[in-house]
Design a protein around this motif. Structure first.
Motif, PDB file in Angstrom:
ATOM      1  N   MET A 259     -54.668 -30.309 -27.635  1.00 30.88           N
ATOM      2  CA  MET A 259     -53.784 -31.467 -27.407  1.00 30.88           C
ATOM      3  C   MET A 259     -54.093 -32.563 -28.426  1.00 30.88           C
ATOM      4  N   ASP A 260     -53.047 -33.106 -29.035  1.00 28.21           N
ATOM      5  CA  ASP A 260     -53.261 -34.246 -29.943  1.00 28.21           C
ATOM      6  C   ASP A 260     -53.588 -35.492 -29.151  1.00 28.21           C
ATOM      7  N   LEU A 261     -54.558 -36.258 -29.641  1.00 27.44           N
ATOM      8  CA  LEU A 261     -54.924 -37.509 -28.971  1.00 27.44           C
ATOM      9  C   LEU A 261     -54.461 -38.690 -29.829  1.00 27.44           C
ATOM     10  N   TYR A 262     -53.985 -39.735 -29.151  1.00 29.37           N
ATOM     11  CA  TYR A 262     -53.601 -40.955 -29.878  1.00 29.37           C
ATOM     12  C   TYR A 262     -54.847 -41.765 -30.214  1.00 29.37           C
TER      13      TYR A 262
ATOM     14  N   ASN B  89     -59.527 -43.024 -22.564  1.00 29.40           N
ATOM     15  CA  ASN B  89     -59.080 -41.642 -22.424  1.00 29.40           C
ATOM     16  C   ASN B  89     -57.671 -41.550 -21.829  1.00 29.40           C
ATOM     17  N   PHE B  90     -57.354 -42.447 -20.900  1.00 26.05           N
ATOM     18  CA  PHE B  90     -55.995 -42.457 -20.336  1.00 26.05           C
ATOM     19  C   PHE B  90     -54.954 -42.722 -21.433  1.00 26.05           C
TER      20      PHE B  90
ATOM     21  N   ALA C 165     -55.524 -42.323 -24.843  1.00 31.09           N
ATOM     22  CA  ALA C 165     -55.592 -41.276 -25.884  1.00 31.09           C
ATOM     23  C   ALA C 165     -54.737 -40.066 -25.507  1.00 31.09           C
ATOM     24  N   THR C 166     -54.693 -39.750 -24.204  1.00 28.87           N
ATOM     25  CA  THR C 166     -53.926 -38.570 -23.770  1.00 28.87           C
ATOM     26  C   THR C 166     -52.430 -38.861 -23.609  1.00 28.87           C
ATOM     27  N   GLY C 167     -52.067 -40.149 -23.702  1.00 30.81           N
ATOM     28  CA  GLY C 167     -50.661 -40.498 -23.552  1.00 30.81           C
ATOM     29  C   GLY C 167     -50.249 -40.793 -22.125  1.00 30.81           C
ATOM     30  N   MET C 168     -51.198 -40.716 -21.181  1.00 28.81           N
ATOM     31  CA  MET C 168     -50.849 -40.972 -19.780  1.00 28.81           C
ATOM     32  C   MET C 168     -50.479 -42.442 -19.577  1.00 28.81           C
TER      33      MET C 168
ATOM     34  N   ARG D 287     -52.683 -48.133 -28.060  1.00 28.61           N
ATOM     35  CA  ARG D 287     -52.635 -47.313 -29.284  1.00 28.61           C
ATOM     36  C   ARG D 287     -52.753 -48.194 -30.528  1.00 28.61           C
TER      37      ARG D 287
END
Ligand code: UT7
Length: 328
Positions: A1-4, A127-128, A130-133, A171
């Protein structure tokens, strides 16, 4: 998974008006300004009023962070408050803050990792994002340590103060933001620094109050030895993970517990004084609020410019530690 890529978009701080100086403490316990300054570096600390709780301090710091990030409270997806002095056992101080801010869509929770709590909170919240959540998170360190300090105990009462610091994270462009985190815990040292009254082990009672279990207890010299070892080790670990050298560091923002602990970290990282943020002379140790308060002041003082390489590092009760390497 790509992380932001995730970074800090804005900072804020708040300290209560009332100042408790070393000279004030000389009238309260058997201590003196010279001892406190040479052993700790602290000259004064801020004390909240009877009406102020941690969420009140957090609110002012949060408003500053939102302003400087250029977003409004209703854009927040998450609020994390790191504190060992929550307003009450529950609801969480984060929920109380959510209501005060009007951050209607934000999830909210408190995080307990003592003085390392802010770094734990940053790692969690980032982390929330970075994952896009989530898009925006508010991470706050807020403490009213004066409310759990025994002002007849000179071993602890000279150290602690009240305050809050906050950041908005979100981001950022590629190449900026958090490069690495290091979190750790050693529960075997839990007895070295604790408040053991008021929980399910020792519920509040006349006897628990009589035994002063609602106040901070600390084995200072043992915590000192741990701190000296772990501050350098944690900072070196985030450097290694970020593939940076010591010479790459532009600014170190350490937990503000004791000038001598900070100096030992600076020596290990081979940093000159101008590359380290120190404000404990004015605020003492404000636990989870210490790093975000120092960071907000570094920003106010113009000590950070785009692209600077920054290390945040702290330690505390638990025992716990945490560090982060980030590009400003
Ligand atoms: O966020 C994490 C929280 N905690 C910390 O970071 C604390 C880490 N520890 C420290 O910063 C230091 O250990 C202290 C500042 C707490 C103490 O400094 P120290 O150099 O380790 O002193 P000590 O505990 O070894 O005490 C030296 C002496 C003792 O007297 P004796 O037994 O040698 O006669 C203490 O009773 O200093 C005495 N002392 C004081 N004297 C004047 C302890 N507190 C005071 C005081 N004023 N406030």
């Amino acid at each position: 998974m790509d992380l932001y890529p995730v970074g800090i978009l804005g900072t804020g701080k708040y300290v209560p008006d009332r100042i408790l100086s070393n000279h004030d403490l000389e009238k309260m316990v058997d201590t003196n300004d010279e001892w406190i300054v040479t052993r700790t570096g602290i000259r004064e600390r801020r004390i909240s009023s009877d009406e102020q709780a941690s969420s009140d301090l957090a609110l002012e710091a949060a408003k500053g962070a939102l302003d400087s990030a250029g977003i409004t409270a209703d854009q927040l997806d998450l609020i994390v408050v790191a504190t060992i002095t929550p307003d009450m056992a529950f609801p969480s101080t984060a929920c109380i803050l959510q209501e005060k801010l009007g951050a209607r869509k934000a999830a909210a929770f408190d995080l307990s990792a003592a003085c390392s709590g802010f770094i734990y909170g940053l790692a969690n919240a980032s982390n929330f994002i970075a994952t896009g959540m989530y898009q925006y998170a508010l991470v706050v360190g807020a403490e009213c340590l004066s409310k759990i300090t025994d002002y007849t105990d000179r071993n602890t009462c000279v150290l602690f103060g009240d305050g809050a610091g906050a950041v908005v994270i979100g981001r950022v462009p590629e190449g900026r933001g958090f490069k690495s985190f290091e979190l750790g815990a050693d529960g075997s040292g839990g007895d070295l620094l604790k408040v053991c009254g008021g929980g399910s082990r020792n519920p509040s009672s006349a006897a628990s109050l009589e035994s002063k279990l609602h106040f901070i207890q600390m084995a200072g010299a043992d915590v000192f030895k741990f701190a000296v070892r772990i501050m350098g080790a944690a900072a070196e670990e985030v450097l290694r993970k970020a593939k940076w050298e010591k010479a790459d560091i532009d600014l170190l923002v350490p937990h503000q517990a004791n000038k001598r602990i900070i100096q030992s970290a600076m020596e290990r990282l081979e940093l000159p004084p101008e590359k380290c943020m120190v404000n404990l002379d004015r605020y003492g140790n404000v636990s989870a609020a210490s790093i975000p308060l120092a960071l907000a002041e570094a920003v106010e003082e113009g000590r950070l410019k785009e692209g600077d390489k920054l290390i945040l590092v702290g330690f505390g009760g638990g025992l716990t530690w945490g560090a982060s390497a980030l590009v400003w």
